[in-house]
Design an enzyme around this catalytic site. Structure first.
Site, short mmCIF file in Angstrom:
data_model
loop_
_atom_site.label_atom_id
_atom_site.label_comp_id
_atom_site.label_asym_id
_atom_site.label_seq_id
_atom_site.Cartn_x
_atom_site.Cartn_y
_atom_site.Cartn_z
N ASP A 282 0.85 -1.19 0.00
CA ASP A 282 0.00 0.00 0.00
C ASP A 282 0.89 1.24 0.00
OD1 ASP A 282 -1.92 1.93 0.45
OD2 ASP A 282 -2.10 1.48 2.60
N ASP B 196 -4.14 3.75 2.89
CA ASP B 196 -5.57 3.43 3.08
C ASP B 196 -5.78 1.96 3.46
OD1 ASP B 196 -5.12 2.13 0.71
OD2 ASP B 196 -6.72 3.13 -0.41
N ASP C 46 -1.81 -1.22 -3.75
CA ASP C 46 -2.13 -0.46 -4.96
C ASP C 46 -0.99 -0.54 -5.97
OD1 ASP C 46 -0.22 1.37 -3.89
OD2 ASP C 46 -1.80 2.31 -2.70
N ASP D 106 -5.60 -10.67 -15.63
CA ASP D 106 -6.73 -11.54 -15.33
C ASP D 106 -7.93 -11.01 -16.12
OD1 ASP D 106 -8.30 -13.40 -13.82
OD2 ASP D 106 -6.97 -13.07 -12.13
N ASP E 41 -10.48 -16.04 -16.33
CA ASP E 41 -11.10 -16.46 -15.08
C ASP E 41 -12.34 -17.31 -15.33
OD1 ASP E 41 -11.45 -16.00 -12.09
OD2 ASP E 41 -13.39 -15.31 -12.86
N GLU F 275 -8.44 -20.58 -16.42
CA GLU F 275 -8.60 -21.23 -15.12
C GLU F 275 -9.47 -22.46 -15.29
OE1 GLU F 275 -10.12 -20.18 -10.65
OE2 GLU F 275 -11.28 -19.52 -12.35
N HIS G 242 -4.70 -17.27 -5.15
CA HIS G 242 -5.55 -16.46 -4.28
C HIS G 242 -6.83 -17.17 -3.85
CE1 HIS G 242 -7.12 -16.25 -8.24
NE2 HIS G 242 -8.24 -15.75 -7.76
N ASP G 243 -7.08 -18.36 -4.40
CA ASP G 243 -8.28 -19.12 -4.00
C ASP G 243 -7.93 -20.27 -3.05
OD1 ASP G 243 -9.96 -17.58 -5.59
OD2 ASP G 243 -9.62 -18.85 -7.36
C1 GLC Z 1 -12.24 -17.62 -10.08
C2 GLC Z 1 -11.32 -16.74 -9.28
C3 GLC Z 1 -11.95 -16.51 -7.94
C4 GLC Z 1 -13.28 -15.83 -8.13
C5 GLC Z 1 -14.16 -16.62 -9.08
C6 GLC Z 1 -15.31 -15.79 -9.56
O1 GLC Z 1 -12.35 -18.87 -9.54
O2 GLC Z 1 -10.05 -17.29 -9.20
O3 GLC Z 1 -11.14 -15.74 -7.08
O4 GLC Z 1 -13.92 -15.70 -6.90
O5 GLC Z 1 -13.48 -17.03 -10.25
O6 GLC Z 1 -14.84 -14.79 -10.41
#
Ligand code: GLC
Length: 556
Positions: free
Chosen positions: A33, A37, A41, A110, A212, A266, A332-333
């Site tokens: 950051d 905030d 960023d 993405d 995605d 993905e 990130h998932d």
């Molecule tokens: C994909 C992303 C995930 C998101 C989902 C809906 O699985 O990796 O983070 O919540 O799609 O967009």
């Protein structure tokens, strides 16, 4: 290795920059950051580009940075050509892209186009009247036909993917949250809009796209009942709709073929055949598959290394001749890899993190490294629902509460597996807010930042960070690790994962102990003949014996 395309005609495999790339995934909200905030960023990322370069990675993948109401942290886009205000401006983006390129680092964006935000102009128009020009940009079911056939939603509080909208007395489809209506890919105008958006970013000079949730994009718009399947078996139920391959070919023709960009979607379908068809170079769809089987293995009660080896070996053999894979243990998932696959105790965390990175960077396939894993960041151990920010966690909590389910059990499951485990702020130093922000971070820090942080690891030659740098160096200077044939050794060994990589007369052996006891590779390798390449303990042994969580690479 350079980051430029390196197509060499006389090689038995097609060599390209994206096969040789080492991808570093940045979750911008949590990286750095710059304005206090509490939200990461673009200027924050810019300030850390030299650090990123020092990791030896060659590409970054940025999670969405577009304008968004942030129902799902940017995976609900309200303007695909604008930067989220919290993250900065388009000028910041241009400066970041330039800065990465000056450092020889590619940038992968993405692209979230299975759905948009309900605050996107298209959806605002679409829901306003049945004869609006944008009506068919989304999936609508007129209520006079009764309730639509049940569809499960991953993030909905009631689990129902159809949401009633009184303005036009109709239901719209949302596989994710109510604020993420699914786009109607069956409509050619939608597809053209998406290709134009992708060209907008490719014209700016971005180097790749991660699509995605794309395996869900094509849908049977008669919305038939699915008899006999669990409605929550998401991939079985929804993936690989009737025209998915056609749309990818069209996208390839409209966008990918016109630029030197890499493409990855993905999810990789339901079968190896699906995955192949997505990435077979002759079909002109995508470059590489990104399959979930590997990250689906760990469970709170543990997992079988035999299963782990089987999954990665089978995926490798399915792509031995054609196609290309992504190799990753986190994103990130997912929760943090060291907490899921190995051991995050004080005693073994660092060895474990190094061992897992050794795996990722010595397999065939493009390695994806998730920010913070180069330090060995681990799960934060949240205990209260107020510490969680992820819509998936919060809505499921509410759903279980509403239906009188077992909340204690759910809290345990979250502590192990919630996506928020992998979204805590990057740990830059041991002071204040770990150098991430001068304000209040949007999500709590992992309390271990006093010990696990860049500044501390930077100065320690034995750190996870410095070992990681040795690994990226090794991969970049040895094509055997990128292209070499993979062979599993000692397949029945329940604690040690060992394999060879072979390329143009070189034979390398990688040995990884996934347990907290001593291990041994049982194979007919001539141990007297092996030279040490790298190991995660001081004075590694080259005789096939391993200490807890030890990783050793040798070559003949
Ligand atoms: C994909 C992303 C995930 C998101 C989902 C809906 O699985 O990796 O983070 O919540 O799609 O967009």
């Amino acid at each position: 290795m350079s980051c430029e395309p390196t197509q060499k005609k006389d090689q038995p495999v097609n060599t390209t920059w994206w096969k040789e790339a080492i991808v570093y995934q940045i979750y911008p909200r949590s990286f750095k950051d710059s304005d206090g905030d509490g939200v990461g960023d673009l200027k924050g990322i810019i300030s850390k580009m030299d650090y990123i370069k020092s990791l030896g990675i060659t590409a970054v993948w940025l999670n969405p940075i577009y304008e968004s109401p942030n129902d799902d942290n940017g995976y609900d886009v309200s303007d695909y050509r604008a930067i989220l205000k919290e993250f900065g401006t388009m000028e910041d983006f241009d400066a970041m892209l330039k800065g990465f390129h000056e450092r020889g680092i590619k940038v992968v964006m993405d692209v979230v186009v299975n759905h948009s935000s309900d605050e996107h102009e298209w959806f605002k128009q679409s829901r306003s009247s049945r004869d609006n020009k944008y009506r068919d940009y989304y999936h609508w079911w007129p209520a006079e036909k009764g309730k639509p056939p049940y569809r499960h939603s991953l993030f909905d509080v009631n689990g129902d993917a159809w949401m009633y909208d009184s303005t036009t007395n109709a239901y719209y489809l949302h596989y994710f949250s109510r604020k993420q209506p699914d786009l109607n890919w069956e409509n050619p105008a939608v597809r053209q809009e998406v290709y134009d958006i992708m060209k907008f970013w490719a014209d700016k000079g971005v180097d790749g796209f991660r699509l995605d949730a794309f395996q869900f994009a094509s849908k049977d718009i008669t919305y038939p009942e699915y008899p006999g399947l669990s409605p929550t078996n998401f991939i079985e139920f929804y993936a690989m709709g009737p025209y998915l391959h056609d749309y990818l070919k069209e996208m390839n023709q409209a966008v990918f073929s016109k630029y030197d960009v890499m493409s990855v979607a993905e999810g990789a379908g339901k079968t190896y055949q699906d995955a192949h068809d997505l990435v077979d170079a002759d079909r002109n769809e995508l470059n590489m598959a990104y399959a979930f089987d590997g990250v689906d293995i760990p469970k709170p009660e543990g997992y079988s290394l035999l299963k782990f080896k089987e999954v990665f070996s089978e995926w490798d053999s399915a792509f031995a001749e054609k196609g290309w894979l992504s190799i990753f243990l986190a994103n990130h998932d997912q929760a943090r890899m060291v907490s899921r696959y190995a051991n995050d105790s004080a005693e073994y965390r660092a060895y474990s993190a190094k061992m897992l990175s050794t795996f990722i960077l010595t397999m065939r396939g493009t390695p994806y490294v998730y920010y913070g894993d180069e330090l060995g960041m681990s799960n934060p151990g949240f205990t209260d629902i107020s510490q969680y920010k992820d819509i998936a966690a919060l809505n499921e909590y509410q759903r279980i509460k509403n239906t009188g389910g077992d909340l204690d059990n759910f809290m345990k499951a979250l502590q192990f597996g919630s996506r928020d485990n992998g979204r805590t702020p990057m740990q830059w130093n041991g002071e204040g807010k770990a150098g991430f922000t001068t304000g209040d971070p949007w999500i709590e820090l992992n309390p271990n930042y006093a010990e696990v942080n860049v500044e501390q690891e930077q100065n320690d030659p034995q750190s996870v960070l410095n070992y990681f740098r040795e690994l990226t160096d090794l991969r970049k200077s040895n094509p055997v690790l990128v292209y070499g044939k993979y062979t599993l050794l000692d397949p029945a060994n329940e604690t040690v994962y060992a394999y060879t990589r072979e390329w143009e007369g070189e034979l390398w052996t990688v040995m990884l102990n996934f347990s907290d006891s001593e291990g041994r590779v049982d194979s007919d390798i001539d141990w007297s003949n092996q030279n040490l390449v790298l190991g995660n303990y001081e004075s590694p042994r080259t005789d096939g014996t391993l200490r807890p969580y030890e990783a050793v690479i040798v070559k003949r």
